[in-house]
Design a protein around this motif. Structure first.
Motif, short mmCIF file in Angstrom:
data_model
loop_
_atom_site.label_atom_id
_atom_site.label_comp_id
_atom_site.label_asym_id
_atom_site.label_seq_id
_atom_site.Cartn_x
_atom_site.Cartn_y
_atom_site.Cartn_z
N THR A 523 -39.63 3.78 -0.49
CA THR A 523 -39.85 4.48 -1.86
C THR A 523 -40.23 3.81 -3.08
O THR A 523 -40.98 4.11 -3.92
N ASN A 526 -43.85 3.75 -3.36
CA ASN A 526 -44.35 4.68 -3.20
C ASN A 526 -45.42 5.02 -4.78
O ASN A 526 -44.65 5.06 -5.72
N PRO A 536 -45.08 13.33 -0.69
CA PRO A 536 -44.91 12.56 0.24
C PRO A 536 -43.95 11.29 0.36
O PRO A 536 -43.86 10.59 -0.87
N PRO A 538 -43.11 7.72 2.16
CA PRO A 538 -43.47 7.00 3.43
C PRO A 538 -42.18 6.61 4.13
O PRO A 538 -41.17 6.19 3.81
N TYR A 539 -42.56 6.66 5.51
CA TYR A 539 -41.65 5.94 6.53
C TYR A 539 -40.69 6.86 6.86
O TYR A 539 -39.67 6.31 7.31
N THR A 572 -44.79 11.13 8.07
CA THR A 572 -43.98 11.02 6.85
C THR A 572 -43.38 12.51 6.58
O THR A 572 -43.80 13.39 7.37
#
Length: 647
Positions: A523, A526, A536, A538-539, A572
């Motif tokens: 994050t 991000n 969204p 990520p990961y 995601t």
């Protein structure tokens, strides 16, 4: 009045506080109280056990209490309990163990549906490793399923008419192995045996004081060896003899030979007990092995066990000690590939093997088109100077993955099987290994149901060449770090991570590990900027079922509940804040509990969330300046006026 479906028989002796720990699990069953009974039989207790039982019975109409003079063993009180039982089925429970809340209902339904004489319920325990017998639910089998021999305790459900028809009774008095005598007779007589593996029925618990009757195991007064011979005789009388190592009788006798006889020649016992006493046990075990077991039983053992049996039957105590010292040093190893989420399941390639005490692979050496056990392992072991042949490296070998619920002591089996193969090491040497795919589905792993909230540790069990080991599934990552991204599974967060010991674990529903610590690195980078209240992440892996997970967050100074929504066909998830928040205009950090760094930033105007930004979005002065202008009310009014004039 409804008929009694199940009678629970509980022998007790000087139980004390343990009866109060067991009783709630018996009285709190999902089966209606008027459909089962609890039959306590006190074996002449000298403490306050009887008064405790009477107190329990006074508050529960379905509880009986019977007494008898002390017999010194559970057999007689169990028999007395059977004489008083009225249930269609009987279930034996020890006074210091517990039942799962739905145990009797599920066992009875499984028994009736399959017209079973005996039902084995899944056992959980603080004392023993998991049993592969309970990997799958079985509607009906017979003694031909020799895996039944993995469970010889009496903590099962038996059809009472079946017990009466065959005159099944426990040996009475101080008679060690009384449970094996009863259960083996039941197995041999039963026409239909069922296994309930998808629900933890019986919790076999270790007492604080370590109390159990196995401390008297080799007291000559209790007749361990003569009783062993009696049980061997039951199996011989109930099955046809054969020289085939895979014949039923030899497969059934294998368990008795391995557990009750060969254990006297193997670690840890032969290395732990007083040598003088252990020599006597060794000599007695040798006598039983030579007189009671067909040669095919020993011939059917895997390599290391067969060598140990050879030393036992030759009377070579010192050689058996030497072998035990070498085998004790063997360590298991797990090698795991990259962990990833696929369709809501955590997957990775995995390999399991065994290493010698010096850290080198436990090998097989090929010579003259035959396999021989690792000579480095056997140096100094009598009878192996010319090598120890391994006719079948795969004999009785297997490996499996298991997942332990840390809070409840339940063991679960992931889907899929591991394959055995020989891995070449060069120069005529190979290693027996197990390989396959680790597949963990948090929504189905617990007997087809979702895992309970909590931490679930991933283990493996290997039995290769006669050496069996439990091994923690570990990786090369730093202990305490995420194993891969979190996932939304069934509306809950599942956080895979490496424990302090480096073992793979799943934290379901943030029981111990929090989301923030696992996604902080992702994050922080991000840089997304999305109009509206979603962003969204990520990961954060996601399942495709669209179920949101509730997450507590703080936006600025306001605590609120956000949602994590799976994003179909991506890896995601979306963070979705409430559309309206009672906050002043401005850009507010969004943080998770006990997390210092923001997960995102929410831009609020007039109590409405205009957009959500990733923490990295603020980098870049020019873009930040344009955002500031875009958020200015006067600029927005001018832009709106210009837009109308241009039309």
């Amino acid at each position: 009045m409804p008929r009694v479906k199940v009678s629970v028989i509980v022998p007790v002796y000087n139980t004390g506080k343990y009866i109060d720990e067991c009783a709630p699990s018996l009285l709190g069953q999902s089966l209606p109280a008027d459909e089962y009974e609890v039959v306590y039989v006190d074996d002449g207790s000298t403490d306050d056990t009887l008064s405790r039982l009477e107190t329990i019975a006074a508050g529960a109409p379905n509880v009986q209490v019977h007494t008898q003079p002390n017999s010194g063993w559970p057999g007689a009180p169990r028999n007395l309990g059977m004489r008083h039982a009225q249930g269609e089925y009987i279930q034996f429970v020890d006074h210091d163990d517990t039942l799962g809340p739905e145990a009797l209902e599920r066992l009875y339904e499984h028994a009736k549906r399959n017209e079973a004489d005996v039902v084995l319920g899944k056992m959980s325990s603080t004392m023993v490793r998991p049993r592969r017998l309970f990997r799958h639910t079985v509607d009906a089998c017979t003694i031909e399923n020799d895996e039944l021999m993995q469970s010889m305790s009496p903590h099962k459900m038996f059809r009472r008419a079946f017990v009466e028809e065959h005159g099944l009774r426990f040996p009475e008095g101080p008679w060690i192995l009384e449970d094996l005598a009863f259960v083996s007779a039941a197995y041999l007589a039963a026409e239909r045996i069922a296994i309930l593996a998808d629900y933890p029925v019986y919790y076999w618990m270790k007492r604080d004081d370590g109390g159990n009757n196995t401390q008297h195991r080799f007291n000559p007064r209790h007749g361990f060896w003569s009783n062993t011979r009696t049980i061997i005789g039951q199996f011989k009388d109930g099955t046809p003899a054969s020289g085939d190592i895979d014949a039923l009788q030899n497969r059934l006798l294998h368990r008795l030979y391995h557990v009750e006889v060969l254990s006297r020649a193997r670690e840890p016992e032969i290395l732990r007990e007083d040598p003088a006493e252990q020599r006597q046990r060794f000599a007695a075990a040798r006598e039983v092995a030579l007189e009671e077991f067909p040669a095919a039983v020993r011939q059917g053992l895997p390599a290391v066990s067969r060598l140990r049996a050879e030393l036992l039957e030759a009377g070579d105590f010192d050689g058996a000690v030497t072998l035990a010292e070498r085998i004790r040093e063997i360590k298991p190893r797990s090698e795991i590939g990259d962990l990833r989420w696929e369709d809501g399941r955590l997957v990775a390639d995995i390999t399991l093997d065994l290493l010698r005490g010096d850290g080198e692979p436990l090998a097989l050496v090929e010579r003259d088109e035959k396999w021989y056990l690792d000579p480095e392992l056997l140096a100094g072991v009598p009878g192996t100077e010319d090598g120890w042949e391994v006719p079948d490296p795969f004999r009785l070998a297997y490996a499996e993955l298991v997942v332990k619920d840390r809070d409840r002591e339940d063991w679960w089996y992931p889907e899929g099987d591991l394959a055995l193969r020989l891995r070449p090491l060069g120069e005529g040497r190979s290693q027996l290994i197990a390989t396959g795919r680790l597949t963990l589905d948090p929504e189905r792993l617990a007997g087809g149901r979702p895992l309970e909230r909590g931490v679930h540790d991933v283990w493996a069990f290997v039995q290769l060449l006669g050496v069996d080991r439990m091994v923690r599934v570990t990786g090369d990552a730093t202990p305490g770090t995420p194993a891969t991204g979190p996932a939304l599974t069934g509306g809950r967060l599942t956080l895979p991570y490496w424990t302090g010991s480096g073992q793979l674990a799943l934290d379901v529903d943030q029981r111990q590990r929090k989301l923030g610590q696992d996604i902080a690195p992702a994050t922080a980078t991000n840089s997304e900027r999305i109009e509206g209240s979603s962003l969204p992440l990520p990961y954060v892996s996601a399942t495709p079922d669209g179920t949101p997970a509730q997450v507590k967050v703080t936006v600025g100074t306001l605590g609120t509940t956000a949602e994590l929504l799976p994003a179909p066909h991506t890896t995601t998830a979306q963070l979705r804040l409430p559309a309206r928040l009672k906050l002043p205009d401005g850009r507010h950090p969004v943080t998770l509990p006990k997390t210092a760094h923001p997960l995102a930033y929410a831009v609020v105007r007039d109590g409405t969330v205009l957009r959500v930004e990733g923490p990295a979005y603020e980098s870049g002065g020019g873009r930040r300046f344009l955002d500031t202008l875009a958020d200015n009310r006067q600029v927005r009014r001018v832009r709106g006026r210009l837009g109308r004039n241009s039309r």
